[in-house]
Write a protein that holds these residues in place. Structure first.
Motif, PDB file in Angstrom:
ATOM      1  N   UNK A  52       0.833  -1.212   0.000  1.00 61.83           N
ATOM      2  CA  UNK A  52       0.000   0.000   0.000  1.00 61.83           C
ATOM      3  C   UNK A  52       0.861   1.253   0.000  1.00 61.83           C
ATOM      4  N   UNK A  53       1.963   1.232   0.728  1.00 64.20           N
ATOM      5  CA  UNK A  53       2.863   2.386   0.757  1.00 64.20           C
ATOM      6  C   UNK A  53       3.531   2.597  -0.602  1.00 64.20           C
ATOM      7  N   UNK A  54       3.838   1.511  -1.282  1.00 65.45           N
ATOM      8  CA  UNK A  54       4.455   1.617  -2.615  1.00 65.45           C
ATOM      9  C   UNK A  54       3.491   2.236  -3.623  1.00 65.45           C
ATOM     10  N   UNK A  55       2.188   2.005  -3.412  1.00 67.94           N
ATOM     11  CA  UNK A  55       1.188   2.514  -4.358  1.00 67.94           C
ATOM     12  C   UNK A  55       0.778   3.959  -4.070  1.00 67.94           C
ATOM     13  N   UNK A  56       1.160   4.478  -2.903  1.00 67.22           N
ATOM     14  CA  UNK A  56       0.824   5.861  -2.568  1.00 67.22           C
ATOM     15  C   UNK A  56       1.698   6.825  -3.383  1.00 67.22           C
ATOM     16  N   UNK A  57       1.198   8.012  -3.645  1.00 62.66           N
ATOM     17  CA  UNK A  57       2.019   8.982  -4.384  1.00 62.66           C
ATOM     18  C   UNK A  57       3.329   9.256  -3.662  1.00 62.66           C
ATOM     19  N   UNK A  58       4.396   9.202  -4.361  1.00 65.53           N
ATOM     20  CA  UNK A  58       5.709   9.435  -3.787  1.00 65.53           C
ATOM     21  C   UNK A  58       6.393   8.176  -3.309  1.00 65.53           C
ATOM     22  N   UNK A  59       5.621   7.073  -3.191  1.00 59.22           N
ATOM     23  CA  UNK A  59       6.214   5.802  -2.801  1.00 59.22           C
ATOM     24  C   UNK A  59       6.607   5.763  -1.333  1.00 59.22           C
ATOM     25  N   UNK A  60       7.306   4.720  -0.922  1.00 59.54           N
ATOM     26  CA  UNK A  60       7.635   4.549   0.495  1.00 59.54           C
ATOM     27  C   UNK A  60       8.728   5.475   1.004  1.00 59.54           C
ATOM     28  N   UNK A  62       8.958   8.856   0.317  1.00 55.69           N
ATOM     29  CA  UNK A  62       8.587  10.253   0.102  1.00 55.69           C
ATOM     30  C   UNK A  62       8.974  11.131   1.295  1.00 55.69           C
ATOM     31  N   UNK A  63       9.039  10.560   2.482  1.00 51.46           N
ATOM     32  CA  UNK A  63       9.400  11.331   3.676  1.00 51.46           C
ATOM     33  C   UNK A  63      10.138  10.400   4.640  1.00 51.46           C
ATOM     34  N   UNK A  64      10.941  10.996   5.546  1.00 52.98           N
ATOM     35  CA  UNK A  64      11.652  10.148   6.536  1.00 52.98           C
ATOM     36  C   UNK A  64      10.696   9.304   7.377  1.00 52.98           C
ATOM     37  N   UNK A  65       9.536   9.877   7.716  1.00 50.10           N
ATOM     38  CA  UNK A  65       8.580   9.124   8.516  1.00 50.10           C
ATOM     39  C   UNK A  65       8.055   7.912   7.763  1.00 50.10           C
ATOM     40  N   UNK A  66       7.746   8.150   6.466  1.00 52.81           N
ATOM     41  CA  UNK A  66       7.250   7.035   5.649  1.00 52.81           C
ATOM     42  C   UNK A  66       8.345   5.971   5.479  1.00 52.81           C
ATOM     43  N   UNK A  67       9.576   6.408   5.323  1.00 54.79           N
ATOM     44  CA  UNK A  67      10.686   5.451   5.230  1.00 54.79           C
ATOM     45  C   UNK A  67      10.782   4.610   6.510  1.00 54.79           C
ATOM     46  N   UNK A  68      10.580   5.283   7.643  1.00 57.04           N
ATOM     47  CA  UNK A  68      10.637   4.568   8.919  1.00 57.04           C
ATOM     48  C   UNK A  68       9.583   3.476   8.999  1.00 57.04           C
TER      49      UNK A  68
END
Length: 398
Positions: A52-60, A62-68
């Motif tokens: 689901x994160x891969x399909x969101x705009x910007x991918x996984x 896109x931000x340090x929080x999302x990377x975490x």
């Protein structure tokens, strides 16, 4: 205190080694059965979250929080896969050491709790959210197998870890006190749930073991009683009850399969005179000797033998016609005569038997009756011989 010292102070462990190992084995079996299903669900769910994160705009990334989040999901998949693989290895290679698997499972539970702390800290960057920590800790308490001291150590360390880093992830720190209270309540509740469930599982498994052990003893006692009920104490042969319950069932089975069945009624010649001359102890010894010959005979044949009463014995030969039964009866009579059991009260100078033989009867009671009539015929003909039942005997009797 007792009940095995309150189950070894809840497996601390004053239980004797056999009970301890048996309870630990049951706990390990339960933990493995629940853990493998939970692990599969975790892997699937975390994979879906990563997708689901891969399909969101910007991918996984896109931000340090999302990377975490993405890295923590991936880390949980790897840790859970390692738990599955390690658990299977320990169960297969070290199945005799259940404590190893339980310790390994406790380490995995600790890592899950720390993972819940890490996710919750990331959630703090987007608002005051403790939901992940709450359901992770409560789920671990419900499904994990933790000794009370393990539960206190794991949940307590996660509580201090989370509350140590919460101020660094919250901006104004306005909710620190409420978070401290809420996490303390969750940890206390999880520790209580874990302890109660552990106690319930331990006592449940121990009670199950006791019940199974008692059931086994009851079965053994029933078997011994059943053998005693169906066994003649003097000769160690089966008795008339065995004839009526077990041999009757085998007779009926042969009837359904259209297999021939033959019967023999054997009687010791002049046994009353033997008792009068030698005494009852010698008579008992004589019966034991005959019983030993009959037991050896039925071991070699598809047959069953019972002490019918007094000095009479009945034998049932399965899948055996009249001609073969007569041969076997003559062989049996000869074996008893060849034992040369000496007696001076008869002209023959040794113990002999008479045997009546019949076959092709419609019922077991008919077979016993016909064999008995053939026995009387053998006695009428001079004893120490074999006689066959002929249907004409009934007509003559009538």
């Amino acid at each position: 205190m007792s009940k095995k010292e309150r189950l070894g102070r809840l497996l601390g462990f004053p239980l004797d080694p056999a009970d301890k190992r048996a309870v630990e084995r049951e706990l390990a079996n339960y933990q493995f059965a629940v853990g493998k299903h939970a692990a599969i669900i975790i892997i699937v769910m975390e994979f879906l979250m990563m997708l689901a994160m891969c399909l969101r705009p910007g991918g996984p990334f896109a931000s340090p929080r999302r990377q975490g989040y993405f890295l923590l999901y991936a880390a949980l998949i790897l840790v859970t896969a390692a738990f599955l693989a390690g658990g299977c290895f320990l169960r297969i290679r070290r199945g005799d050491r259940p404590e190893l698997f339980l310790g390994f499972s406790a380490v995995y539970t600790l890592l899950i709790s720390f993972w819940g702390c890490a996710i919750t800290l990331l959630d703090q960057l987007g608002g005051n959210n403790l939901s992940v920590y709450c359901y992770v800790i409560l789920s671990v308490a419900a499904f994990g197998v933790l000794r009370p001291w393990q539960a206190i150590g794991i949940f307590g360390s996660s509580f201090f870890l989370l509350n140590y880093y919460l101020p660094k992830f919250q901006g104004d720190g306005s909710n620190l006190f409420s978070n401290l209270v809420n996490t303390f309540i969750i940890v206390a509740l999880a520790t209580l749930i874990s302890g109660l469930l552990y106690r319930s599982r331990v006592t449940g498994f121990h009670d199950k073991m006791v019940i199974e052990e008692q059931y086994q003893k009851i079965q053994e006692i029933n078997c011994r009683l059943n053998r005693q009920v169906m066994t003649d104490e003097l000769t160690n042969m089966n008795n008339r009850r065995y004839l009526e319950e077990v041999i009757a069932e085998r007779f009926n089975d042969c009837g359904l399969k259209r297999l021939p069945v033959a019967g023999m009624m054997l009687d010791i010649d002049f046994f009353k005179e033997y008792n009068d001359h030698y005494g009852h102890q010698a008579g008992d010894h004589c019966l034991k000797e005959i019983g030993a010959v009959l037991l050896a005979f039925v071991e070699k044949e598809r047959a069953a033998a019972v002490r019918y009463g007094g000095e009479e014995f009945f034998l049932c030969l399965f899948d055996c016609g009249l001609a073969k039964a007569l041969e076997e009866a003559e062989k049996l009579r000869g074996q008893i005569e060849e034992r040369r059991l000496e007696r001076q009260d008869v002209p023959a100078g040794r113990l002999t038997v008479s045997i009546g033989v019949c076959a092709n009867c419609l019922s077991l009671s008919d077979m016993v009756d016909h064999a008995d009539k053939a026995l009387y015929q053998a006695k009428a003909q001079g004893r120490n011989r074999v006689a066959a039942y002929r249907h004409s005997q009934d007509a003559e009797g009538n």
